[in-house]
Design a protein around this motif. Structure first.
Motif, mmCIF file in Angstrom:
data_model
loop_
_atom_site.group_PDB
_atom_site.id
_atom_site.type_symbol
_atom_site.label_atom_id
_atom_site.label_comp_id
_atom_site.label_asym_id
_atom_site.label_seq_id
_atom_site.Cartn_x
_atom_site.Cartn_y
_atom_site.Cartn_z
ATOM 1 N N LYS A 180 4.357 -47.060 58.753
ATOM 2 C CA LYS A 180 5.095 -46.330 59.783
ATOM 3 C C LYS A 180 4.843 -44.837 59.692
ATOM 4 C CE LYS A 180 8.952 -49.590 60.295
ATOM 5 N NZ LYS A 180 10.420 -49.786 60.116
ATOM 6 N N LYS A 181 4.829 -44.345 58.469
ATOM 7 C CA LYS A 181 4.580 -42.914 58.273
ATOM 8 C C LYS A 181 3.175 -42.527 58.748
ATOM 9 C CE LYS A 181 5.843 -41.393 54.146
ATOM 10 N NZ LYS A 181 6.098 -41.459 52.670
ATOM 11 N N SER A 182 2.236 -43.425 58.547
ATOM 12 C CA SER A 182 0.857 -43.114 58.932
ATOM 13 C C SER A 182 0.668 -43.098 60.442
ATOM 14 C CB SER A 182 -0.104 -44.142 58.322
ATOM 15 O OG SER A 182 0.020 -45.411 58.963
ATOM 16 N N GLN A 183 1.620 -43.717 61.158
ATOM 17 C CA GLN A 183 1.502 -43.796 62.609
ATOM 18 C C GLN A 183 2.164 -42.613 63.318
ATOM 19 O OE1 GLN A 183 3.222 -47.697 63.036
ATOM 20 N NE2 GLN A 183 1.234 -48.748 62.869
ATOM 21 N N ARG A 184 2.790 -41.703 62.553
ATOM 22 C CA ARG A 184 3.313 -40.467 63.118
ATOM 23 C C ARG A 184 2.328 -39.353 62.786
ATOM 24 N NH1 ARG A 184 7.591 -38.968 58.254
ATOM 25 N NH2 ARG A 184 5.936 -38.915 56.719
ATOM 26 N N LYS A 185 2.672 -38.143 63.135
ATOM 27 C CA LYS A 185 1.812 -37.019 62.784
ATOM 28 C C LYS A 185 1.755 -36.862 61.269
ATOM 29 C CE LYS A 185 2.395 -34.076 66.869
ATOM 30 N NZ LYS A 185 2.873 -32.753 67.351
ATOM 31 N N ASP A 186 0.554 -36.647 60.772
ATOM 32 C CA ASP A 186 0.382 -36.418 59.335
ATOM 33 C C ASP A 186 0.179 -34.922 59.122
ATOM 34 O OD1 ASP A 186 -0.408 -36.182 56.689
ATOM 35 O OD2 ASP A 186 -1.545 -38.061 56.702
ATOM 36 N N TYR A 187 1.232 -34.256 58.717
ATOM 37 C CA TYR A 187 1.179 -32.802 58.590
ATOM 38 C C TYR A 187 0.217 -32.358 57.495
ATOM 39 C CZ TYR A 187 5.213 -32.718 61.724
ATOM 40 O OH TYR A 187 6.038 -32.868 62.808
ATOM 41 N N TYR A 188 0.055 -33.194 56.509
ATOM 42 C CA TYR A 188 -0.906 -32.846 55.448
ATOM 43 C C TYR A 188 -2.329 -32.832 56.004
ATOM 44 C CZ TYR A 188 2.877 -33.530 52.084
ATOM 45 O OH TYR A 188 4.043 -33.419 51.388
ATOM 46 N N GLN A 232 10.706 -32.780 51.768
ATOM 47 C CA GLN A 232 11.173 -33.956 51.020
ATOM 48 C C GLN A 232 11.546 -35.082 51.968
ATOM 49 O OE1 GLN A 232 14.496 -35.387 50.681
ATOM 50 N NE2 GLN A 232 13.618 -36.943 49.286
ATOM 51 N N ARG A 233 12.187 -34.733 53.084
ATOM 52 C CA ARG A 233 12.590 -35.749 54.054
ATOM 53 C C ARG A 233 11.372 -36.344 54.748
ATOM 54 N NH1 ARG A 233 18.058 -35.427 55.283
ATOM 55 N NH2 ARG A 233 17.857 -35.960 57.478
ATOM 56 N N PHE A 234 10.387 -35.503 55.012
ATOM 57 C CA PHE A 234 9.158 -36.000 55.624
ATOM 58 C C PHE A 234 8.436 -36.946 54.664
ATOM 59 C CE2 PHE A 234 4.534 -35.625 56.173
ATOM 60 C CZ PHE A 234 4.404 -36.065 57.482
ATOM 61 N N ASP A 235 8.319 -36.546 53.399
ATOM 62 C CA ASP A 235 7.617 -37.369 52.406
ATOM 63 C C ASP A 235 8.298 -38.714 52.198
ATOM 64 O OD1 ASP A 235 5.734 -35.413 52.046
ATOM 65 O OD2 ASP A 235 6.628 -34.589 50.213
ATOM 66 N N SER A 236 9.612 -38.733 52.258
ATOM 67 C CA SER A 236 10.347 -39.970 51.996
ATOM 68 C C SER A 236 10.440 -40.863 53.223
ATOM 69 C CB SER A 236 11.761 -39.652 51.494
ATOM 70 O OG SER A 236 12.511 -38.998 52.516
ATOM 71 N N GLY A 237 10.037 -40.327 54.381
ATOM 72 C CA GLY A 237 10.069 -41.139 55.593
ATOM 73 C C GLY A 237 11.425 -41.190 56.257
ATOM 74 N N VAL A 238 12.311 -40.244 55.928
ATOM 75 C CA VAL A 238 13.636 -40.238 56.537
ATOM 76 C C VAL A 238 13.541 -40.118 58.052
ATOM 77 C CG1 VAL A 238 15.776 -38.892 56.738
ATOM 78 C CG2 VAL A 238 14.777 -39.342 54.492
ATOM 79 N N ASP A 239 12.541 -39.370 58.514
ATOM 80 C CA ASP A 239 12.404 -39.146 59.949
ATOM 81 C C ASP A 239 12.159 -40.449 60.716
ATOM 82 O OD1 ASP A 239 9.873 -39.078 58.522
ATOM 83 O OD2 ASP A 239 8.952 -38.740 60.480
ATOM 84 N N LEU A 240 11.641 -41.468 60.021
ATOM 85 C CA LEU A 240 11.357 -42.742 60.686
ATOM 86 C C LEU A 240 12.635 -43.471 61.059
ATOM 87 C CD1 LEU A 240 8.433 -43.931 58.419
ATOM 88 C CD2 LEU A 240 8.278 -42.975 60.720
#
Length: 499
Positions: A366-374, A431-439
């Motif tokens: 799921k995280k990979s399917q959003r924008k990857d800021y890195y 931290q929230r982005f890395d943990s996937g909270v935004d999903l």
């Protein structure tokens, strides 16, 4: 049911009377009782051929074909004209798989009675049986296992299905082994060893099944037992040598791996793979072990290739799916990782570790399917604050609208770079982005929405925003934005000149 007959006093009853009583038991279907009585008649008159022939008939009914064939031989030795005994002998040898001897017996019948219908029918069936057996042998020699099984099944339709000749049972097991039906081959091999634990062929077949399944230790033990029964059994000696060599190389590789000598372990596993390409069970383990070495060396693509080879050889090898999934995770191929972890979780529903790994892989997908800021900033996920800042500075200057007037792609890229920096430069947001909270609706329920990021503020914080401190070189972007000169349009919290 009849009660067990008492032994007859042969001093008072003639052998013929005993035979007559045995005949009655035979007609009643009490074959064991009949055999006992025929045996007493033989003891009373050991040179009467009929008694042996009759006992052979009773022995045939309880599928003791070898003993029945022996009685037929005694009967024909005593009475060479006893056609019934020859016919019975032919039937017995057919069921024993002694096709040449069966043919000889039937030919004797025809030489004494050329019109004997029973002999003619049996010879026809014998020829059919012989043709199918010959085909099965030819197909096995050519490793055409499916065709061999088909021919063998046709052959077996001519004999007693409950007393299949030992050799043909061996063939059926060998065909299953050739077809890689290891569970059935294993069942049949075990059955053969139980039937005759001293048969070198059965012990060798069992060794071969174990060898192909990768259990070299047990294969070695069965080869040694086969050679104990027949010291000249060359096939067992060849297999024993291979099994010992593969096991020694594999164990040496395992020891090197545990000691951290990764290249040595890789070389040992590779050498073991060259010993016997047909040993699928051990080779699957060797490819899996070599994949573990490559995984440690962070050579994930090569590790994946070895995992795939292991699964081609043994699709049920659970450990390999776990190893392959871990490699997919490292390569950020999350869909493939999810597929493998799902298969593991379904195979072992009670394994909590697999379920946890599956959830982690699904989250990463799921995280990979959003924008990857890195990726937007061109840094790794372990980048330090200074590396993130440096990457942003370089890209912001490169794509700044003042340097790319009228370039809509550069404009979008500039906005995206600012959005990425705004998130990754803020410890809490990062931290929230890395943990996937935004999903799950993180950041206060709105996720990471670029429209809420003021790119002007981001740029100003990096390069300074007072007076002419916008884009280096004076005046520029920040200053013009504040003035709001004609020809500029507000978009996403900042202005761009569209010429």
């Amino acid at each position: 049911m009849s009660s067990e007959p008492m032994d007859i006093d042969t001093n008072n009853v003639s052998a013929e009377e005993i035979k007559n009583q045995a005949n009655q038991e035979y007609k009643a279907g009490h074959y064991a009782d009949a055999i006992r009585l025929y045996t007493q008649a033989i003891a009373a008159s050991p040179s009467t051929a009929t008694y042996y022939s009759n006992r052979a008939a009773a022995l045939t009914m309880i599928k003791k074909y070898k003993e029945a064939a022996d009685d037929c031989r005694m009967a024909t030795n005593l009475d060479p004209e006893n056609v019934k005994a020859y016919l019975r002998a032919g039937k017995c040898h057919m069921n024993l798989g002694n096709l040449e001897e069966a043919s000889r017996q039937y030919q004797i019948v025809l030489s004494k009675d050329a019109g004997n219908a029973q002999a003619k029918r049996d010879i026809y069936n014998l020829h059919q049986l012989g043709n199918y057996v010959g085909q099965a042998e030819m197909f096995m020699k050519n490793k055409q296992w499916g065709l061999a099984v088909n021919s063998l099944d046709r052959a077996l339709s001519f004999v007693d299905s409950d007393a299949v000749p030992f050799t043909w049972r061996l063939w059926r097991a060998e065909c299953n082994l050739g077809q890689k039906n290891y569970s059935e081959a294993n069942r049949l091999a075990n059955e053969l060893v139980r039937m005759d634990s001293q048969n070198p062929d059965a012990l060798f077949l069992r060794a071969k099944v174990l060898y192909m399944q990768g259990d070299n230790a047990k294969a070695i033990a069965h080869c040694q037992e086969s050679l104990r029964c027949d010291p000249d059994y060359s096939k067992a000696r060849v297999l024993l040598k291979k099994a010992k060599a593969m096991e020694a190389q594999k164990e040496a590789g395992n020891a090197a791996f545990k000691a951290g000598r990764l290249q040595e372990a890789y070389d040992l596993y590779s050498s073991a793979l060259e010993i016997d390409q047909e040993n699928e069970g051990t080779n699957a383990k060797l490819y899996s072990n070599r994949a573990a070495v490559l995984q440690k060396q962070k050579k994930y693509q090569d590790a994946l290739a070895d995992c795939n080879k292991a699964l081609e050889l043994d699709s049920s090898f659970t450990k390999v799916y776990s190893r392959r999934a871990a490699c997919y995770m490292e390569l950020e191929e999350y869909e493939d990782a999810v597929r493998d972890y799902k298969q593991l979780s379904e195979a072992e529903p009670g394994n909590r570790e697999y379920h946890n790994l599956l959830r982690k892989a699904e989250l990463e997908l799921k995280k990979s399917q959003r924008k990857d800021y890195y990726k937007i900033l061109g840094v790794g996920k372990d980048a330090s604050d200074s590396e993130i800042k440096k990457a942003y500075r370089k890209l912001a200057l490169q794509y700044h609208p003042d340097k790319n007037a009228g370039d809509e792609k550069a404009e979008a890229r500039f906005k995206e770079i600012g959005e990425a920096y705004a998130i990754l430069s803020d410890p809490q947001k990062k931290q929230r982005f890395d943990s996937g909270v935004d999903l799950d609706g993180g950041m206060g329920g709105g996720g990471f929405d670029g429209a809420n990021v003021d790119i002007n503020d981001v740029f100003a914080q990096m390069f300074g925003g007072g007076g002419g401190g916008g884009f280096p070189g004076g005046g520029g972007y920040q200053q013009q934005q504040r003035r709001g000169p004609p020809g500029y349009s507000t978009s996403g919290g900042y202005t761009f000149h569209f010429g």
